[in-house]
Write an enzyme that holds these catalytic residues in place. Structure first.
Site, PDB file in Angstrom:
ATOM      1  N   MET A  27      17.475 -92.281 -42.448  1.00  0.00           N
ATOM      2  CA  MET A  27      16.767 -93.031 -43.483  1.00  0.00           C
ATOM      3  C   MET A  27      17.552 -92.986 -44.803  1.00  0.00           C
ATOM      4  O   MET A  27      17.006 -93.279 -45.872  1.00  0.00           O
ATOM      5  CB  MET A  27      15.356 -92.487 -43.685  1.00  0.00           C
ATOM      6  CG  MET A  27      14.503 -92.636 -42.407  1.00  0.00           C
ATOM      7  SD  MET A  27      12.737 -92.630 -42.714  1.00  0.00           S
ATOM      8  CE  MET A  27      12.523 -91.019 -43.453  1.00  0.00           C
ATOM      9  N   GLY A  28      18.829 -92.569 -44.728  1.00  0.00           N
ATOM     10  CA  GLY A  28      19.656 -92.544 -45.932  1.00  0.00           C
ATOM     11  C   GLY A  28      19.349 -91.342 -46.806  1.00  0.00           C
ATOM     12  O   GLY A  28      18.751 -90.368 -46.363  1.00  0.00           O
ATOM     13  N   HIS A  34      22.710 -84.682 -42.222  1.00  0.00           N
ATOM     14  CA  HIS A  34      23.063 -85.978 -41.643  1.00  0.00           C
ATOM     15  C   HIS A  34      24.550 -86.005 -41.253  1.00  0.00           C
ATOM     16  O   HIS A  34      24.913 -86.525 -40.201  1.00  0.00           O
ATOM     17  CB  HIS A  34      22.835 -87.092 -42.663  1.00  0.00           C
ATOM     18  CG  HIS A  34      21.411 -87.295 -43.073  1.00  0.00           C
ATOM     19  ND1 HIS A  34      20.959 -87.046 -44.347  1.00  0.00           N
ATOM     20  CD2 HIS A  34      20.329 -87.740 -42.391  1.00  0.00           C
ATOM     21  CE1 HIS A  34      19.676 -87.340 -44.428  1.00  0.00           C
ATOM     22  NE2 HIS A  34      19.250 -87.746 -43.256  1.00  0.00           N
ATOM     23  N   GLY A 144      18.501 -84.338 -35.373  1.00  0.00           N
ATOM     24  CA  GLY A 144      18.578 -82.969 -35.856  1.00  0.00           C
ATOM     25  C   GLY A 144      17.510 -82.085 -35.237  1.00  0.00           C
ATOM     26  O   GLY A 144      16.354 -82.494 -35.085  1.00  0.00           O
ATOM     27  N   ASP A 147      13.990 -81.527 -36.935  1.00  0.00           N
ATOM     28  CA  ASP A 147      12.805 -82.314 -36.570  1.00  0.00           C
ATOM     29  C   ASP A 147      12.597 -82.177 -35.064  1.00  0.00           C
ATOM     30  O   ASP A 147      12.734 -83.139 -34.297  1.00  0.00           O
ATOM     31  CB  ASP A 147      13.004 -83.762 -37.005  1.00  0.00           C
ATOM     32  CG  ASP A 147      13.161 -83.851 -38.516  1.00  0.00           C
ATOM     33  OD1 ASP A 147      12.181 -83.597 -39.223  1.00  0.00           O
ATOM     34  OD2 ASP A 147      14.285 -84.120 -38.989  1.00  0.00           O
ATOM     35  N   GLN A 150      10.216 -84.435 -33.203  1.00  0.00           N
ATOM     36  CA  GLN A 150      10.780 -85.783 -33.051  1.00  0.00           C
ATOM     37  C   GLN A 150      11.690 -85.830 -31.816  1.00  0.00           C
ATOM     38  O   GLN A 150      11.636 -86.780 -31.029  1.00  0.00           O
ATOM     39  CB  GLN A 150      11.563 -86.130 -34.311  1.00  0.00           C
ATOM     40  CG  GLN A 150      12.349 -87.404 -34.259  1.00  0.00           C
ATOM     41  CD  GLN A 150      12.859 -87.790 -35.643  1.00  0.00           C
ATOM     42  OE1 GLN A 150      12.166 -88.452 -36.392  1.00  0.00           O
ATOM     43  NE2 GLN A 150      14.058 -87.373 -35.979  1.00  0.00           N
TER      44      GLN A 150
END
Ligand code: AMP
Length: 306
Positions: A27-28, A34, A144, A147, A150
């Site tokens: 999501m930047g 990241h 990652g 999370d 997720q």
């Protein structure tokens, strides 16, 4: 690095990239976590496609979609320097044009912990990820371990829908004081930032309890809870199976299914998960729990009887 804004152009460009192709969805507002995903993808795959998309579908109506940090130019520069071949950065209208009306709805696993606190969150995550898997045609997608739920949800979706994209997991990257990097750390006031590493310390205390031979969930959680103090308020702390996100009452009483070992190996046999509020910001984190080969009392027993 080529930057594309439409799904049709991105799909066409992805088809021209070398294989295996890695997808790194973000999501930047990029940070070292990241970049670790991109670095691992560059090592393991022949080409890397990254995405930047703040996905409105995974934010609740009272959540931070509109004020989520956005830093496109700096993000693009970092992705290019890290070796990304193709950046897909669509608009909301490109991903969800008028008439969009199909969703991926993961089951029970998406109702616990993060799913309970953020109704509809994993439906939004699963829907956007399935779209990104389809657009990219990537062999592998990198996520990652921070999370972890997720990861579990997406593995369930990939399995259930027979998708061709494998979910790869990258270890959590932390600041020097142990706080897991997160784009939302930018919301923390200085005093909150100073208190934030307590969540990781709580999770480490849970892992230490397991190393000492503790197997009971309530006692493991109590060891962590002792660290959630001051301005920090607990959202949840628990011991779960990293594949199902079901709570595990006693980690000694739970045989590990053999077929699940591969998926589980990067995340640990079990994980300690935690979430805590600092002001209006909620942190999440987790650590793997390594169950000692022989419980402490068995080792003691062996040495007494020898
Ligand atoms: P986000 O931009 O927050 O959606 O995160 C994009 C990806 O980066 C997700 O797969 C996250 O799990 C991963 N990620 C976020 N923070 C970290 C971190 N500290 N270490 C490793 N991966 C992370």
């Amino acid at each position: 690095m080529e930057t594309l804004r439409t799904a049709a152009e991105a799909a066409q460009a992805a088809r021209r990239l070398a294989r295996p192709l890695a997808l790194v969805p973000t999501m930047g507002a990029l940070h070292a976590g990241h970049l670790a995903l991109v670095e691992q993808a560059c090592r393991e795959d022949a080409a890397v496609m990254a995405t930047i998309f703040v996905n409105p579908l995974q934010f609740g109506p009272t959540e931070d979609f509109s004020r989520y940090p956005r830093a496109f130019a700096e993000d693009a520069r970092q992705l290019e320097a890290a070796g990304v071949d193709l950046l897909f950065a669509p608009s909301v209208e490109e991903m969800y044009p008028p008439g969009f009306d199909s969703f991926v709805d993961p089951g029970a696993i998406a109702t616990r912990y993060e799913g309970a606190l953020r109704p509809g969150h994993f439906r939004g995550v699963a829907t956007v990820c399935v779209k990104l898997f389809a657009i990219s045609g990537a062999e592998r997608a990198y996520f990652g371990a921070k999370d972890a739920q997720q990861v579990a949800v997406l593995r369930q979706v990939v399995r259930d829908l027979s998708l061709a994209t494998e979910i790869a997991v990258v270890s959590t990257v932390r600041d020097l004081d142990g706080l897991a990097f997160s784009s939302r750390n930018a919301y923390l006031r200085p005093a909150e930032r100073a208190a934030a590493p307590a969540l990781y310390r709580a999770l480490q205390a849970m892992a230490d309890a397991v190393t000492r031979g503790e197997t009971n969930r309530d006692r493991i959680v109590a060891a962590g809870r002792a660290y959630i103090a001051g301005p920090m308020r607990e959202a949840y702390l628990d011991v779960v199976d990293p594949l199902t996100f079901e709570a595990v009452p006693d980690i000694a009483a739970r045989p590990i299914p053999r077929q699940a070992r591969d998926d589980r190996s990067e995340l640990g046999d079990f994980i300690a998960i935690g979430s805590a509020w600092l002001g209006s910001t909620r942190l999440i984190d987790n650590v793997p729990l390594t169950v000692p080969a022989a419980p402490a009392h068995a080792v003691l027993h062996a040495s007494v009887t020898r």
